[in-house]
Design an enzyme around this catalytic site. Structure first.
Site, PDB file in Angstrom:
ATOM      1  N   GLY A 170       0.841  -1.192   0.000  1.00 26.92           N
ATOM      2  CA  GLY A 170       0.000   0.000   0.000  1.00 26.92           C
ATOM      3  C   GLY A 170       0.870   1.234   0.000  1.00 26.92           C
ATOM      4  O   GLY A 170       2.063   1.190   0.332  1.00 26.92           O
ATOM      5  N   GLN A 171       0.268   2.322  -0.388  1.00 31.29           N
ATOM      6  CA  GLN A 171       1.007   3.581  -0.407  1.00 31.29           C
ATOM      7  C   GLN A 171       0.087   4.669   0.121  1.00 31.29           C
ATOM      8  O   GLN A 171      -1.005   4.877  -0.406  1.00 31.29           O
ATOM      9  CB  GLN A 171       1.449   3.907  -1.829  1.00 31.29           C
ATOM     10  CG  GLN A 171       2.323   5.133  -1.908  1.00 31.29           C
ATOM     11  CD  GLN A 171       2.870   5.366  -3.303  1.00 31.29           C
ATOM     12  OE1 GLN A 171       2.346   4.834  -4.265  1.00 31.29           O
ATOM     13  NE2 GLN A 171       3.901   6.176  -3.405  1.00 31.29           N
ATOM     14  N   TYR A 197       2.518   9.388   2.770  1.00 30.99           N
ATOM     15  CA  TYR A 197       3.911   9.586   3.139  1.00 30.99           C
ATOM     16  C   TYR A 197       4.773   8.356   2.978  1.00 30.99           C
ATOM     17  O   TYR A 197       5.982   8.466   2.882  1.00 30.99           O
ATOM     18  CB  TYR A 197       3.988  10.072   4.603  1.00 30.99           C
ATOM     19  CG  TYR A 197       3.231  11.353   4.750  1.00 30.99           C
ATOM     20  CD1 TYR A 197       3.824  12.550   4.390  1.00 30.99           C
ATOM     21  CD2 TYR A 197       1.899  11.352   5.141  1.00 30.99           C
ATOM     22  CE1 TYR A 197       3.106  13.722   4.435  1.00 30.99           C
ATOM     23  CE2 TYR A 197       1.178  12.535   5.195  1.00 30.99           C
ATOM     24  CZ  TYR A 197       1.788  13.709   4.840  1.00 30.99           C
ATOM     25  OH  TYR A 197       1.087  14.862   4.875  1.00 30.99           O
ATOM     26  N   LYS A 233       5.469   4.122   1.714  1.00 34.12           N
ATOM     27  CA  LYS A 233       5.131   2.933   0.940  1.00 34.12           C
ATOM     28  C   LYS A 233       5.267   1.764   1.904  1.00 34.12           C
ATOM     29  O   LYS A 233       6.229   1.721   2.679  1.00 34.12           O
ATOM     30  CB  LYS A 233       6.135   2.743  -0.195  1.00 34.12           C
ATOM     31  CG  LYS A 233       5.943   3.671  -1.369  1.00 34.12           C
ATOM     32  CD  LYS A 233       7.045   3.408  -2.384  1.00 34.12           C
ATOM     33  CE  LYS A 233       6.940   4.352  -3.548  1.00 34.12           C
ATOM     34  NZ  LYS A 233       8.134   4.277  -4.409  1.00 34.12           N
ATOM     35  N   VAL A 234       4.340   0.850   1.832  1.00 35.24           N
ATOM     36  CA  VAL A 234       4.444  -0.311   2.711  1.00 35.24           C
ATOM     37  C   VAL A 234       4.663  -1.550   1.849  1.00 35.24           C
ATOM     38  O   VAL A 234       3.889  -1.819   0.929  1.00 35.24           O
ATOM     39  CB  VAL A 234       3.185  -0.462   3.588  1.00 35.24           C
ATOM     40  CG1 VAL A 234       3.301  -1.674   4.489  1.00 35.24           C
ATOM     41  CG2 VAL A 234       2.976   0.794   4.424  1.00 35.24           C
ATOM     42  N   ASP A 262      -5.904   9.881  12.680  1.00 43.24           N
ATOM     43  CA  ASP A 262      -6.144   9.502  11.277  1.00 43.24           C
ATOM     44  C   ASP A 262      -7.008   8.244  11.217  1.00 43.24           C
ATOM     45  O   ASP A 262      -6.655   7.255  10.574  1.00 43.24           O
ATOM     46  CB  ASP A 262      -4.785   9.264  10.581  1.00 43.24           C
ATOM     47  CG  ASP A 262      -4.901   9.350   9.061  1.00 43.24           C
ATOM     48  OD1 ASP A 262      -5.959   9.775   8.565  1.00 43.24           O
ATOM     49  OD2 ASP A 262      -3.941   8.980   8.372  1.00 43.24           O
TER      50      ASP A 262
HETATM   51  N1  LIG Z   1       1.242  -4.331   8.509  1.00 43.86           N
HETATM   52  C1  LIG Z   1       0.658  -4.230   7.321  1.00 43.86           C
HETATM   53  N2  LIG Z   1       0.289  -5.344   6.651  1.00 43.86           N
HETATM   54  C2  LIG Z   1      -0.296  -5.249   5.435  1.00 43.86           C
HETATM   55  N3  LIG Z   1      -0.567  -4.084   4.823  1.00 43.86           N
HETATM   56  C3  LIG Z   1      -0.227  -2.938   5.436  1.00 43.86           C
HETATM   57  C4  LIG Z   1       0.403  -2.946   6.712  1.00 43.86           C
HETATM   58  N4  LIG Z   1       0.615  -1.672   7.090  1.00 43.86           N
HETATM   59  C5  LIG Z   1       0.140  -0.892   6.095  1.00 43.86           C
HETATM   60  N5  LIG Z   1      -0.362  -1.635   5.100  1.00 43.86           N
HETATM   61  C6  LIG Z   1      -0.987  -1.130   3.859  1.00 43.86           C
HETATM   62  O1  LIG Z   1      -0.330   0.063   3.468  1.00 43.86           O
HETATM   63  C7  LIG Z   1      -1.252   1.163   3.456  1.00 43.86           C
HETATM   64  C8  LIG Z   1      -0.539   2.436   3.831  1.00 43.86           C
HETATM   65  O2  LIG Z   1      -0.004   2.326   5.125  1.00 43.86           O
HETATM   66  P1  LIG Z   1       0.002   3.549   6.130  1.00 43.86           P
HETATM   67  O3  LIG Z   1      -1.414   3.976   6.365  1.00 43.86           O
HETATM   68  O4  LIG Z   1       0.764   3.173   7.335  1.00 43.86           O
HETATM   69  O5  LIG Z   1       0.770   4.634   5.237  1.00 43.86           O
HETATM   70  P2  LIG Z   1       0.701   6.231   5.335  1.00 43.86           P
HETATM   71  O6  LIG Z   1       1.525   6.778   4.224  1.00 43.86           O
HETATM   72  O7  LIG Z   1       1.045   6.661   6.701  1.00 43.86           O
HETATM   73  O8  LIG Z   1      -0.831   6.451   5.021  1.00 43.86           O
HETATM   74  P3  LIG Z   1      -1.695   7.766   5.250  1.00 43.86           P
HETATM   75  O9  LIG Z   1      -1.625   8.550   3.996  1.00 43.86           O
HETATM   76  O10 LIG Z   1      -3.055   7.195   5.490  1.00 43.86           O
HETATM   77  O11 LIG Z   1      -1.140   8.479   6.420  1.00 43.86           O
HETATM   78  C9  LIG Z   1      -2.373   0.739   4.407  1.00 43.86           C
HETATM   79  O12 LIG Z   1      -3.596   1.346   4.136  1.00 43.86           O
HETATM   80  C10 LIG Z   1      -2.433  -0.770   4.159  1.00 43.86           C
HETATM   81  O13 LIG Z   1      -3.210  -1.064   3.020  1.00 43.86           O
END
Ligand SMILES: Nc1ncnc2c1ncn2[C@@H]1O[C@H](COP(=O)(O)OP(=O)(O)OP(=O)(O)O)[C@@H](O)[C@H]1O
Length: 969
Positions: free
Chosen positions: A678-679, A682, A684-685, A798
């Site tokens: 996911g992205q 901020y 990328k996961v 959030d």
């Molecule tokens: N532990 C995990 N296992 C599987 N998928 C995950 C995990 N952590 C995050 N993801 C995927 O990655 C996406 C982005 O993660 P995260 O919300 O932490 O990023 P962010 O850039 O902080 O997002 P935001 O813009 O919402 O602040 C999540 O919505 C989810 O789909």
């Protein structure tokens, strides 16, 4: 070399299935922008190798290769799409592949060739009957038929689909009082299996439709679950489809039929027509879809003789209804289709208002799977996409989602593949790389500082204000130790926040993260079994204490100190490209808009510019510093008051480049990066595999975000400190736990548990029909988690469905009375990057908006002060998505008047409590009059207790689990 060639070269060098899957994804992405001719010649190159080269023998026959065939079909002009599939058929590789038959049939669907379509369907039934149930085989074909053939093609299918009946042209446009009884629906769907056998039920028979008699030797009828569910629906009149004649009486559809339910005169009841329904035309129609689900688990005679055996093949099966779990809608007359489609589009437009318009090329890219199925908002994948996009731009649905996510990354990855092959990364350890984690110590030098739990620190002790230089050589394995010993920062205090604003942070005073008097001295080294490494006698060390909760100790003991093996690494003596750490320079990331962020990145590191988040997810509003809870300096000050988490490793160097399908090393640990999960705005996961072959999620964020590590650590510590069973469970199961964090000068890598079932949003999108049992079950869990988060003095900031990960499927064995308890949590709250530590900022109120677009609470919109309000709002918004399956907007213009424009059907049991909660959580008078989480918990629990039905619950749980499977990445 073109992108394609780079990717293909990589595949040739690594002809594994895994690489091929990545390759196929890349090629699919390229297909949207490479001209058809070029694509075709590229694909031909691929097949020349795949079909002839021995190293591809495994890939050649794997279904994944169909993805490339599909692209070939799209650009083949001489053979044509159908011709391509006919050639594949001749090869015989995919005779047992449903996917192949579906792709093939789709081509006939597109060509409007019903005869050939039927031929493929028959082939599929015949070839796959021994391996899967007929309804599974037919489900995809039914969708295709619905999409491509306007005429009624029910007769092609053996498995009845009752959703068709809803849109049966006989009922379209008829008065709203025309409903079907659930039992009648079942009866109408009973297939004629063998008319010579008089005792079998079904149309034109006199046998009873009995709950206990379901499958016969020659075919099957309803399942007990379906029968009971239908019976219940008829009795309860809830969420049911009742067929009535014009006088609104239930009548047997077939007068000769002798159904017990119809014989019973008492059951002949008048059904009142709800005004609202009379007025809401099509929308109400769409809701009247069947709720009769097939059991997910096959009944005893799962492998059945096909309904249409040889003798019946020529006989047109009776009009069918859905007994299957597939609630996709089917073909109906054009006029109605147009109307409902129009209605749908209307909704889409509304939903789109919260986000940027998608480009037309994106829409054109839509595959069949993104076609809008009418009537059911979130069911329709296209709608899902829209709802999701409106809701959050983080993740898109289905194939396109993957493509959109990965497009950028993959392309980047590809481009940099060659160049990064030889990158060597120095993992030298710098004692104080990130000002956000500077700990000021009483000790004269780093060696004097003991590693302790809740060590006391004197922030202002003047004699220790000078920066201690990093040791030239340190043990990576003892990184946490080194980081405790980090020197005080020379940075001046920021302008607006003075130390007194931070609770527990009093200039010149000794402070602890959790003040605790009269608590015995505890040496953390003892706990970690490291005493043999400590040379100095204990009494020489400053005292440090533990809070009065054994939970913390236990917790700390349970946590890994470091996964990194101890090894000697030379510290880089040359200065880094940046004098200051990037994370400091790029502070207040949450207040930076896309442009500012990009500029900052370029300024700070002209060479190594990389961004992890999606620009369109960031907010551009800059919050005045004194009102900004996300101010990076403030965060740094807060973090200083507690010891660095033991699993956080800090580096002076920039982070290794993270690329899908490559491995990286940090702190002596190697992670094999697989796919992008996911992205967000901020980060990328990625999914990654550790050396121990454990699947983990790695959150890669630029600039680095040590704050998230701090908050997760604090959340867990505070929950465990309460020493209560519920909070222990929540700490262990429902709060993101960072197992290892690598904080580099430019980026952070947060390793945490990988959740294969995706997020709550994925689940909602993959559940075809929001069910009140599931919504209620989850809503209580969400409220209980948030209640505890607030109890710990933390605002998550959030709250939205994509920040709750599904941790496990529902266990059918969970006892009914436990379902509202604490043993059955299935969600975990992630993404703590926007959290606020209120326990350090007591009495503070904030202003400004920096949440996710569409998730600004009324206080943010009005410019009123707020503290915990964003979480109440986030919960209410998530609730409406869970219940209605659609995203709702804030309506109203002043306090007392705010609401969400959610459309919850009148018959939905959660409607009243949900509306109350929306009112309560959106109209919070002030920061000192916050609502209670118990309002949500109690009211949903009451609805649950009053209406719980075990068999309906099991059906719903099975659906939830099915959606978990579909959400797997
Ligand atoms: N532990 C995990 N296992 C599987 N998928 C995950 C995990 N952590 C995050 N993801 C995927 O990655 C996406 C982005 O993660 P995260 O919300 O932490 O990023 P962010 O850039 O902080 O997002 P935001 O813009 O919402 O602040 C999540 O919505 C989810 O789909």
């Amino acid at each position: 070399m073109s992108d394609f060639d780079v990717a293909f070269k990589f595949l040739l060098e690594n002809p594994t299935m895994e690489v091929f899957i990545g390759f196929a994804t890349q090629v699919e992405m390229m297909a949207s922008r490479i001209p058809s001719d070029e694509m075709k010649s590229n694909i031909l190159k691929v097949f020349t190798s795949i079909l002839s080269d021995r190293k591809f023998h495994e890939i050649r026959v794997n279904e994944e290769v169909l993805r490339i065939y599909n692209l070939l079909a799209g650009c083949s002009q001489r053979l044509g799409a159908t011709g391509v599939y006919e050639q594949i058929e001749k090869k015989g590789y995919f005779e047992k592949s449903l996917k192949f038959h579906l792709q093939w049939a789709e081509q006939y669907g597109k060509a409007n060739n019903l005869e050939k379509f039927k031929h493929v369907l028959d082939l599929a039934r015949d070839r796959l009957k021994s391996t899967m149930a007929n309804n599974k085989i037919e489900a995809g074909f039914r969708d295709l038929a619905d999409s491509y053939f306007k005429d009624d093609v029910d007769y092609l299918f053996l498995d009845p689909d009752n959703t068709m009946a809803i849109f049966d042209s006989r009922y379209i446009g008829k008065p709203k009082n025309r409903r079907r009884s659930s039992i009648n629906m079942l009866r109408r769907g009973c297939p004629v299996v063998d008319p010579t056998k008089k005792n079998f039920f079904g149309p034109k028979t006199k046998s009873l439709l009995r709950s206990e008699f379901l499958d016969g030797e020659n075919g099957f009828g309803t399942s007990p679950e379906e029968f009971r569910f239908a019976l219940l629906n008829d009795v309860a009149g809830d969420e049911m489809d009742i067929e009535m004649d014009e006088e609104t009486h239930i009548v047997p559809n077939n007068k000769t039929a002798d159904f017990s339910i119809v014989k019973n005169e008492n059951r002949r009841r008048q059904l009142s027509i709800v005004d609202e329904e009379r007025n809401t035309s099509d929308e109400a129609d769409s809701e009247k879809k069947s709720r009769i689900y097939s059991p997910i688990v096959a009944t005893k005679d799962a492998i059945r003789v096909p309904l249409r055996n040889a003798s019946f093949l020529n006989e047109k099966p009776p009009t069918t209804i859905t007994l299957s779990s597939d609630t996709k809608l089917s073909a109906f007359d054009n006029e109605s289709f147009g109307e409902i489609e129009k209605d749908n589009n209307e909704k889409l437009r509304e939903m789109e208002s919260g986000r940027k318009e998608r480009t037309s090329s994106e829409s054109e890219k839509s595959t069949r799977s993104q076609k809008s199925n009418v009537g059911l908002d979130i069911l329709a994948e296209n709608n899902c996409l829209e709802a999701h996009a409106a809701f959050s731009d983080t993740v898109h649905i289905g194939k396109e989602r993957t493509m959109m996510h990965e497009e950028h990354t993959m392309m980047e990855d590809l481009k940099s593949l060659a160049s990064t092959q030889n990158v060597t990364t120095d993992f030298s350890v710098y004692c104080d790389p990130d000002p956000t984690f500077v700990v000021h110590s009483n000790a004269v030098n780093s060696e004097d500082v003991p590693r302790g739990l809740n060590m006391r620190y004197d922030e202002q002790s003047p004699e220790h204000q000078e920066v201690l230089k990093p040791k030239p050589v340190v043990e990576v394995g003892a990184m946490d130790d080194a980081s405790y010993n980090t020197p005080p920062s020379t940075k001046t205090t920021e302008k607006y926040w003075d130390d007194s604003l931070i609770v527990g942070f009093t200039p010149g005073n000794v402070i602890t993260s959790t003040p605790a008097a009269h608590i015995p001295f505890v040496n953390v080294e003892d706990y970690f079994g490291n005493t043999q490494n400590i040379e100095k006698p204990q009494e020489e060390r400053p005292q440090f204490v533990i809070p009065d909760a054994t939970g913390i100790l236990q917790n700390r003991l349970n946590r890994r100190k470091s996964t990194a093996p101890a090894k000697q690494v030379e510290v880089e003596t040359k200065p880094t490209p940046f004098d200051e750490s990037l994370s400091e320079q790029l502070g207040r990331r949450l207040s930076l808009g896309p442009e500012e962020m990009a500029n900052k990145l370029v300024e700070a590191a002209p060479v190594e510019v990389e961004e992890t988040g999606r620009k369109d997810r960031r907010r551009s509003e800059v919050i005045r510093q004194e009102n900004n809870p996300w101010d990076e300096n403030l965060r740094a000050r807060i973090m200083r008051v507690v010891p660095t988490p033991t699993n956080m490793h800090e580096f002076e160097t920039i982070s290794p480049k993270i690329l899908a399908m490559k491995s990286f090393e940090a702190g002596g640990e190697t992670y094999d990066i697989r796919t992008l999960l996911g992205q967000g705005g901020y980060a990328k996961v990625y999914k990654a595999i550790t050396e121990e072959k454990k699947m983990v999620a790695v959150k890669y964020e630029i600039p680095s975000c040590a704050w998230e590590v701090y908050i997760c650590d604090q959340m867990r510590t505070r929950l465990l400190a309460r020493n209560d069973l519920t909070t222990q469970i929540i700490a262990n199961q429902c709060i993101m736990q960072v197992t290892d964090a690598y904080i580099f000068s430019n980026a952070s890598l947060l390793v945490n548990e990988y959740h294969e079932f995706g997020s709550l949003l994925d689940n909602i999108n993959n559940s075809k029909d929001p069910n009140w049992h599931i919504s209620c079950f989850l809503l209580v869990q969400l409220a209980k988690i948030l209640e505890q988060v607030h109890e710990c003095g933390i605002v998550h900031g959030d709250i939205k469905p994509d920040n709750f990960m599904i941790t496990r499927k529902i266990d059918m064995g969970w006892e009914a009375d436990k379902l509202m308890g604490t043993d059955v949590f299935v969600v975990k709250l992630i993404d703590w990057g926007r959290a606020i530590d209120m326990s350090r900022l007591k009495e503070r109120e904030f202003k400004g908006r920096a949440g996710t677009e569409g998730f600004d609470c009324p206080e943010m919109i009005d410019g009123r002060g707020w503290t915990y309000q964003p979480d109440f709002f986030g919960y209410a918004a998530t609730m409406t998505v869970l219940i209605s399956g659609t995203y709702s907007k804030v309506v109203g213009s002043e306090l007392g008047d705010y609401s969400l424009d959610v459309d919850i059907k009148r018959r939905n049991k959660l409607r009243d409590p949900a509306m109350e909660i929306v009112k309560d959580y959106l109209n919070i008078p002030s920061c000192s009059q916050l609502p209670k989480w118990s309002t949500a918990i109690d009211s949903f629990t009451n609805v649950w207790r009053e209406n719980f039905d075990i068999s309906a619950w099991r059906q719903a749980a099975a659906k939830f689990n099915e959606a978990c499977e579909k959400s797997k990445k």
